[in-house]
Design a protein around this motif. Sequence first.
Motif, PDB file in Angstrom:
ATOM      1  N   ALA A   9       0.835  -1.209   0.000  1.00 47.32           N
ATOM      2  CA  ALA A   9       0.000   0.000   0.000  1.00 47.32           C
ATOM      3  C   ALA A   9       0.866   1.253   0.000  1.00 47.32           C
ATOM      4  CB  ALA A   9      -0.937  -0.004   1.210  1.00 47.32           C
ATOM      5  N   LEU A  10       1.922   1.236   0.776  1.00 42.49           N
ATOM      6  CA  LEU A  10       2.828   2.384   0.833  1.00 42.49           C
ATOM      7  C   LEU A  10       3.552   2.563  -0.504  1.00 42.49           C
ATOM      8  CD1 LEU A  10       4.005   4.685   2.480  1.00 42.49           C
ATOM      9  CD2 LEU A  10       5.624   3.052   3.484  1.00 42.49           C
ATOM     10  N   ALA A  11       3.923   1.474  -1.138  1.00 39.36           N
ATOM     11  CA  ALA A  11       4.569   1.554  -2.462  1.00 39.36           C
ATOM     12  C   ALA A  11       3.628   2.205  -3.474  1.00 39.36           C
ATOM     13  CB  ALA A  11       4.984   0.162  -2.931  1.00 39.36           C
ATOM     14  N   GLU A  12       2.355   1.844  -3.410  1.00 43.81           N
ATOM     15  CA  GLU A  12       1.359   2.443  -4.312  1.00 43.81           C
ATOM     16  C   GLU A  12       1.262   3.947  -4.070  1.00 43.81           C
ATOM     17  OE1 GLU A  12      -0.838   2.191  -7.534  1.00 43.81           O
ATOM     18  OE2 GLU A  12      -0.326   0.289  -6.578  1.00 43.81           O
ATOM     19  N   GLN A  13       1.248   4.365  -2.819  1.00 41.59           N
ATOM     20  CA  GLN A  13       1.164   5.787  -2.488  1.00 41.59           C
ATOM     21  C   GLN A  13       2.403   6.542  -2.971  1.00 41.59           C
ATOM     22  OE1 GLN A  13       0.670   5.468   1.738  1.00 41.59           O
ATOM     23  NE2 GLN A  13      -1.562   5.194   1.599  1.00 41.59           N
ATOM     24  N   ILE A  14       3.564   5.953  -2.776  1.00 37.55           N
ATOM     25  CA  ILE A  14       4.799   6.621  -3.189  1.00 37.55           C
ATOM     26  C   ILE A  14       4.897   6.673  -4.712  1.00 37.55           C
ATOM     27  CG2 ILE A  14       7.333   6.461  -3.148  1.00 37.55           C
ATOM     28  CD1 ILE A  14       7.030   5.520  -0.200  1.00 37.55           C
ATOM     29  N   LEU A  15       4.426   5.639  -5.385  1.00 41.22           N
ATOM     30  CA  LEU A  15       4.413   5.672  -6.854  1.00 41.22           C
ATOM     31  C   LEU A  15       3.523   6.807  -7.359  1.00 41.22           C
ATOM     32  CD1 LEU A  15       5.153   4.602  -9.643  1.00 41.22           C
ATOM     33  CD2 LEU A  15       3.331   2.894  -9.386  1.00 41.22           C
ATOM     34  N   VAL A  16       2.385   7.014  -6.716  1.00 40.93           N
ATOM     35  CA  VAL A  16       1.501   8.122  -7.100  1.00 40.93           C
ATOM     36  C   VAL A  16       2.219   9.461  -6.888  1.00 40.93           C
ATOM     37  CG1 VAL A  16      -0.643   9.338  -6.513  1.00 40.93           C
ATOM     38  CG2 VAL A  16      -0.641   6.850  -6.761  1.00 40.93           C
ATOM     39  N   LEU A  17       2.923   9.585  -5.784  1.00 42.93           N
ATOM     40  CA  LEU A  17       3.702  10.806  -5.536  1.00 42.93           C
ATOM     41  C   LEU A  17       4.774  10.999  -6.613  1.00 42.93           C
ATOM     42  CD1 LEU A  17       4.247  10.562  -1.673  1.00 42.93           C
ATOM     43  CD2 LEU A  17       2.848  12.260  -2.887  1.00 42.93           C
ATOM     44  N   TRP A  18       5.452   9.914  -6.950  1.00 43.94           N
ATOM     45  CA  TRP A  18       6.526   9.971  -7.937  1.00 43.94           C
ATOM     46  C   TRP A  18       5.974  10.401  -9.297  1.00 43.94           C
ATOM     47  CZ3 TRP A  18       8.623   6.606 -11.957  1.00 43.94           C
ATOM     48  CH2 TRP A  18       9.987   6.806 -12.209  1.00 43.94           C
ATOM     49  N   ASP A  19       4.889   9.741  -9.719  1.00 37.65           N
ATOM     50  CA  ASP A  19       4.274  10.103 -10.996  1.00 37.65           C
ATOM     51  C   ASP A  19       3.801  11.562 -10.985  1.00 37.65           C
ATOM     52  OD1 ASP A  19       4.634   7.662 -12.304  1.00 37.65           O
ATOM     53  OD2 ASP A  19       2.657   6.898 -11.750  1.00 37.65           O
ATOM     54  N   GLY A  20       3.140  11.957  -9.899  1.00 38.99           N
ATOM     55  CA  GLY A  20       2.657  13.332  -9.801  1.00 38.99           C
ATOM     56  C   GLY A  20       3.788  14.344  -9.806  1.00 38.99           C
ATOM     57  N   GLY A  21       4.877  14.009  -9.139  1.00 39.64           N
ATOM     58  CA  GLY A  21       6.039  14.904  -9.132  1.00 39.64           C
ATOM     59  C   GLY A  21       6.633  15.080 -10.517  1.00 39.64           C
ATOM     60  N   ILE A  22       6.679  14.000 -11.277  1.00 37.14           N
ATOM     61  CA  ILE A  22       7.224  14.069 -12.637  1.00 37.14           C
ATOM     62  C   ILE A  22       6.322  14.925 -13.523  1.00 37.14           C
ATOM     63  CG2 ILE A  22       7.704  12.730 -14.730  1.00 37.14           C
ATOM     64  CD1 ILE A  22       8.641  10.449 -12.843  1.00 37.14           C
ATOM     65  N   VAL A  23       5.025  14.684 -13.448  1.00 31.53           N
ATOM     66  CA  VAL A  23       4.089  15.483 -14.252  1.00 31.53           C
ATOM     67  C   VAL A  23       4.165  16.952 -13.829  1.00 31.53           C
ATOM     68  CG1 VAL A  23       1.644  15.879 -14.776  1.00 31.53           C
ATOM     69  CG2 VAL A  23       2.554  13.547 -14.757  1.00 31.53           C
ATOM     70  N   GLY A  24       4.182  17.198 -12.526  1.00 30.86           N
ATOM     71  CA  GLY A  24       4.288  18.575 -12.041  1.00 30.86           C
ATOM     72  C   GLY A  24       5.562  19.253 -12.488  1.00 30.86           C
ATOM     73  N   ALA A  25       6.667  18.524 -12.489  1.00 28.74           N
ATOM     74  CA  ALA A  25       7.941  19.098 -12.942  1.00 28.74           C
ATOM     75  C   ALA A  25       7.860  19.501 -14.404  1.00 28.74           C
ATOM     76  CB  ALA A  25       9.079  18.096 -12.714  1.00 28.74           C
ATOM     77  N   TYR A  26       7.167  18.705 -15.201  1.00 29.12           N
ATOM     78  CA  TYR A  26       7.003  19.050 -16.615  1.00 29.12           C
ATOM     79  C   TYR A  26       6.091  20.271 -16.790  1.00 29.12           C
ATOM     80  CZ  TYR A  26       5.282  18.944 -21.381  1.00 29.12           C
ATOM     81  OH  TYR A  26       4.918  19.309 -22.642  1.00 29.12           O
ATOM     82  N   VAL A  27       4.940  20.228 -16.160  1.00 31.82           N
ATOM     83  CA  VAL A  27       3.971  21.309 -16.331  1.00 31.82           C
ATOM     84  C   VAL A  27       4.524  22.630 -15.814  1.00 31.82           C
ATOM     85  CG1 VAL A  27       1.691  22.148 -15.597  1.00 31.82           C
ATOM     86  CG2 VAL A  27       1.967  19.776 -16.333  1.00 31.82           C
ATOM     87  N   ARG A  28       5.153  22.591 -14.663  1.00 33.06           N
ATOM     88  CA  ARG A  28       5.639  23.829 -14.042  1.00 33.06           C
ATOM     89  C   ARG A  28       7.051  24.209 -14.463  1.00 33.06           C
ATOM     90  NH1 ARG A  28       4.730  23.078  -8.009  1.00 33.06           N
ATOM     91  NH2 ARG A  28       5.740  25.109  -7.974  1.00 33.06           N
ATOM     92  N   ARG A  29       7.743  23.285 -15.166  1.00 34.56           N
ATOM     93  CA  ARG A  29       9.109  23.525 -15.654  1.00 34.56           C
ATOM     94  C   ARG A  29      10.085  23.821 -14.524  1.00 34.56           C
ATOM     95  NH1 ARG A  29       8.881  20.752 -19.624  1.00 34.56           N
ATOM     96  NH2 ARG A  29      10.719  21.618 -20.545  1.00 34.56           N
ATOM     97  N   THR A  30       9.918  23.083 -13.428  1.00 31.35           N
ATOM     98  CA  THR A  30      10.788  23.212 -12.268  1.00 31.35           C
ATOM     99  C   THR A  30      10.822  21.869 -11.533  1.00 31.35           C
ATOM    100  OG1 THR A  30      11.097  24.314 -10.112  1.00 31.35           O
ATOM    101  CG2 THR A  30       8.827  24.147 -10.928  1.00 31.35           C
ATOM    102  N   PRO A  31      11.943  21.541 -10.888  1.00 32.45           N
ATOM    103  CA  PRO A  31      12.002  20.298 -10.107  1.00 32.45           C
ATOM    104  C   PRO A  31      11.289  20.398  -8.765  1.00 32.45           C
ATOM    105  CG  PRO A  31      14.116  21.412 -10.016  1.00 32.45           C
ATOM    106  CD  PRO A  31      13.254  22.196 -10.978  1.00 32.45           C
ATOM    107  N   ALA A  32      10.724  21.541  -8.432  1.00 27.29           N
ATOM    108  CA  ALA A  32      10.069  21.731  -7.129  1.00 27.29           C
ATOM    109  C   ALA A  32       9.003  20.671  -6.838  1.00 27.29           C
ATOM    110  CB  ALA A  32       9.498  23.142  -7.019  1.00 27.29           C
ATOM    111  N   PRO A  33       8.138  20.295  -7.789  1.00 26.94           N
ATOM    112  CA  PRO A  33       7.158  19.244  -7.470  1.00 26.94           C
ATOM    113  C   PRO A  33       7.805  17.903  -7.126  1.00 26.94           C
ATOM    114  CG  PRO A  33       6.437  20.494  -9.373  1.00 26.94           C
ATOM    115  CD  PRO A  33       7.858  20.911  -9.082  1.00 26.94           C
ATOM    116  N   LEU A  34       8.918  17.587  -7.748  1.00 28.76           N
ATOM    117  CA  LEU A  34       9.620  16.343  -7.417  1.00 28.76           C
ATOM    118  C   LEU A  34      10.197  16.406  -6.014  1.00 28.76           C
ATOM    119  CD1 LEU A  34      11.270  15.552 -10.830  1.00 28.76           C
ATOM    120  CD2 LEU A  34       9.820  14.002  -9.512  1.00 28.76           C
ATOM    121  N   ARG A  35      10.700  17.560  -5.659  1.00 32.11           N
ATOM    122  CA  ARG A  35      11.243  17.717  -4.301  1.00 32.11           C
ATOM    123  C   ARG A  35      10.126  17.628  -3.262  1.00 32.11           C
ATOM    124  NH1 ARG A  35      14.976  22.366  -6.619  1.00 32.11           N
ATOM    125  NH2 ARG A  35      16.565  21.014  -7.541  1.00 32.11           N
ATOM    126  N   ALA A  36       8.972  18.201  -3.567  1.00 27.73           N
ATOM    127  CA  ALA A  36       7.825  18.112  -2.665  1.00 27.73           C
ATOM    128  C   ALA A  36       7.353  16.658  -2.553  1.00 27.73           C
ATOM    129  CB  ALA A  36       6.689  19.015  -3.153  1.00 27.73           C
TER     130      ALA A  36
END
Length: 186
Positions: free
Chosen positions: A144-171
């Motif tokens: 369950a924790l792996a699933e949650q972290i994968l969602v964070l990882w995917d969201g961070g990657i998409v956010g980094a692309y959309v916002r053009r900054t690594p800040a979402p990945l760091r968050a």
Amino acid sequence: MSVARQRLVETARDLFARHGIPNVGINQVIAAAKVARMSLYNHFASKDELVLAAFEAEAARRRQAIEAAQADAPTPRARVLALFDVAEALASEAGFRGCAFLNLAVETAAPESRGHALARRHKEWIRDNLAVQLRQAGAAAPEALAEQILVLWDGGIVGAYVRRTPAPLRAARTAALTLMSQAAAG
């Protein structure tokens, strides 16, 4: 693998990742790979076959990058966080367009397609890798924790692309660390 096939796969991988599958034609791949048209058709029956080969090569490249980053990490928690370092490195590459495998799933559209299945297998590999690390870290519910972290990882990657900054990945990395700390405390 023949030199021509390897050039076609690597060129297609790069072009599909930078421009998207629908925006890259066979003629563009042939020209960029500097191979004869027959070389393409001798190795691939269709553009779909080339797409699969290109993304299989990209999946192998990503697994190697993750495993290399994890090999340098001293603890299971550090190995989980290493995935975010890999994502940040990907986000800094020229032509970064978010997650190549999320894009593959969207661009191939049909959930029953081979491209979509490849994207799903890649994400399952990452989730399973996370679960192994979390199990070794002593998490109570590693899957369950792996699933949650994968969602964070995917969201961070998409956010980094959309916002053009690594800040979402760091968050996302910080949120994953928080989740792991709570799992260890609970």
